[in-house]
Design an enzyme around this catalytic site. Structure first.
Site, short mmCIF file in Angstrom:
data_model
loop_
_atom_site.label_atom_id
_atom_site.label_comp_id
_atom_site.label_asym_id
_atom_site.label_seq_id
_atom_site.Cartn_x
_atom_site.Cartn_y
_atom_site.Cartn_z
CB THR A 93 1.18 8.15 -0.32
OG1 THR A 93 1.16 7.62 1.24
CG2 THR A 93 2.37 9.03 -0.31
CE LYS A 168 3.50 8.47 3.46
NZ LYS A 168 3.93 7.34 4.33
CE LYS A 243 2.25 6.98 -4.46
NZ LYS A 243 1.26 6.30 -3.73
P1 NAD Z 1 -1.91 -1.73 -3.08
O1 NAD Z 1 -1.78 -1.59 -4.33
O2 NAD Z 1 -1.59 -2.97 -2.20
O3 NAD Z 1 -3.72 -1.35 -2.56
C1 NAD Z 1 -4.23 -0.36 -3.63
C2 NAD Z 1 -5.78 -1.15 -3.67
O4 NAD Z 1 -6.60 -0.05 -4.68
C3 NAD Z 1 -5.53 -2.48 -4.86
O5 NAD Z 1 -5.96 -3.45 -4.23
C4 NAD Z 1 -6.47 -1.84 -5.93
O6 NAD Z 1 -6.71 -3.12 -6.53
C5 NAD Z 1 -7.05 -0.86 -5.76
N1 NAD Z 1 -7.76 -0.04 -6.49
C6 NAD Z 1 -6.82 0.35 -8.00
N2 NAD Z 1 -7.92 1.08 -8.52
C7 NAD Z 1 -8.99 0.95 -7.91
C8 NAD Z 1 -10.20 1.57 -8.50
N3 NAD Z 1 -10.24 2.34 -9.43
N4 NAD Z 1 -11.38 1.26 -7.48
C9 NAD Z 1 -11.21 0.50 -6.24
N5 NAD Z 1 -10.11 0.02 -6.16
C10 NAD Z 1 -9.02 0.20 -6.65
O7 NAD Z 1 -1.38 -0.50 -2.24
P2 NAD Z 1 -0.93 -0.34 -0.43
O8 NAD Z 1 0.12 -0.79 -0.16
O9 NAD Z 1 -2.53 -0.81 0.07
O10 NAD Z 1 -1.00 1.28 -0.79
C11 NAD Z 1 -1.97 2.11 -0.67
C12 NAD Z 1 -1.67 3.49 -0.44
O11 NAD Z 1 -1.00 3.51 0.80
C13 NAD Z 1 -0.83 4.11 -1.61
O12 NAD Z 1 -1.02 5.25 -1.81
C14 NAD Z 1 0.62 3.90 -0.93
O13 NAD Z 1 1.74 4.77 -1.29
C15 NAD Z 1 0.37 4.25 0.51
N6 NAD Z 1 1.17 3.69 1.51
C16 NAD Z 1 1.49 2.39 1.52
C17 NAD Z 1 2.34 1.83 2.51
C18 NAD Z 1 2.84 0.28 2.39
O14 NAD Z 1 3.70 0.07 3.29
N7 NAD Z 1 2.15 -0.52 1.64
C19 NAD Z 1 2.94 2.67 3.53
C20 NAD Z 1 2.45 3.96 3.62
C21 NAD Z 1 1.32 4.36 2.59
#
Ligand code: NAD
Length: 290
Positions: A93, A168, A243
């Site tokens: 997102t 979204k 966010k």
């Molecule tokens: P998260 O922080 O758990 O996961 C993100 C991952 O990306 C982490 O494991 C981090 O180490 C990795 N990362 C960061 N920089 C990196 C890089 N340079 N190279 C490789 N990996 C890297 O976040 P999440 O909850 O999994 O959410 C991911 C996305 O989905 C976000 O944009 C969030 O807004 C969206 N989202 C989350 C939810 C939720 O409920 N968690 C729901 C809908 C959408």
């Protein structure tokens, strides 16, 4: 479309990659945090120590990353390394400008692209019941649909590039506004000594009904099981809602649009975060407003 490079194996990406693997796709995963690699390998996912190693001849690359800046940086890296032109899909997102940048960068280097953010949270990712909101063209959407069908139970092509992100952002902005309304209505009912179960019974089948009441009622013991019944463990954290609201406000500002309700609620979430309550589910809003 069998070989998938999956970059970003956090709360969401971890579960999505596992479902793809279960669905018969060959997954190579990469994350800068590698503490869950062993678990992923049990699900037949090859986890690699560098992004270079994750990009050996994939048919598709999926990113699931925290924010727009990281998405921009990671795709810049990917493009420098790639020698082929797989389908690029970003499921994070992010803000609309970063989504457009992702499309421009990938397309300029010959990669077709889709933005495909999701709704449904970690539970939806785990159960393979996410909704994908997709921006791009029919041709690439059709090519990617079988992946979306494995990770989710609904995908909608919302329009051209970045439309998935736009939809979204609007969806989550509406969720925040409805949850704020529900919070104030239930807080008023409580101060008028109304039994909240009775209010729920009426509202959930009346003109005030909405997802925030019917499926996610922020009151312990009222309505179906929700984070309110679990000490506001997320679910969808206040931090993530903050966010997403900031993305809505940025988009509205760019288009000179007044979104006062959203801005007010954003300020409340900002206070929630300042009080170190960002880890709590966003429905904690009701308690906080009280
Ligand atoms: P998260 O922080 O758990 O996961 C993100 C991952 O990306 C982490 O494991 C981090 O180490 C990795 N990362 C960061 N920089 C990196 C890089 N340079 N190279 C490789 N990996 C890297 O976040 P999440 O909850 O999994 O959410 C991911 C996305 O989905 C976000 O944009 C969030 O807004 C969206 N989202 C989350 C939810 C939720 O409920 N968690 C729901 C809908 C959408």
């Amino acid at each position: 479309m069998k070989k998938v490079s999956f970059i970003g194996l956090g709360n969401m990406g971890y579960e999505m990659a596992i479902n793809l693997s279960k669905g018969g796709f060959q997954i190579i995963g990469f994350d800068i945090m590698q503490d869950r690699y062993k678990e992923l390998e049990k699900h037949n996912i090859k986890c690699v120590p560098s992004i270079q190693k994750a990009l050996e001849n994939p048919d598709v690359i999926i990113t699931m990353l925290p924010d727009g800046e990281i998405v921009r940086n990671v795709w810049e890296q990917i493009i420098k390394i790639l020698k082929t032109t797989p389908l690029a899909i970003d499921c994070s997102t992010i803000d609309i400008e970063s989504a457009l940048y992702f499309h421009q960068q990938t397309n300029a280097n010959g990669l077709p692209s889709l933005d495909a953010p999701v709704s449904g949270g970690v539970v939806g990712a785990l159960n393979g019941s996410l909704t994908f909101m997709v921006g791009g063209d029919d041709y690439n959407y059709d090519k990617a649909k079988n992946l979306f069908d494995v990770m989710g139970n609904k995908s909608i092509l919302c329009g051209p590039k970045s439309s998935g992100q736009a939809v979204k952002i609007c969806n989550n902005m509406l969720l925040a506004v409805t949850m704020a309304g529900v919070s104030e209505a239930f807080n008023l009912a409580e101060s008028l000594n109304i039994n909240t179960q009775k209010l729920f019974d009426v509202v959930s089948t009346s003109s005030g009904s909405c997802w925030a009441v019917n499926n996610y009622c922020p009151i312990k013991g009222v309505g179906p099981f929700s984070p309110a019944d679990n000490e506001f463990k997320p679910g969808f954290s206040s931090q993530l809602m903050y966010k997403d609201l900031s993305l809505a406000i940025a988009a509205a500002k760019k288009n000179n649009l007044n979104i006062d309700f959203t801005t007010n609620i954003f300020e409340v979430f900002s206070k929630i975060l300042k009080n170190n309550l960002g880890e709590k589910d966003f429905s904690y809003l009701k308690e906080f407003l009280k």
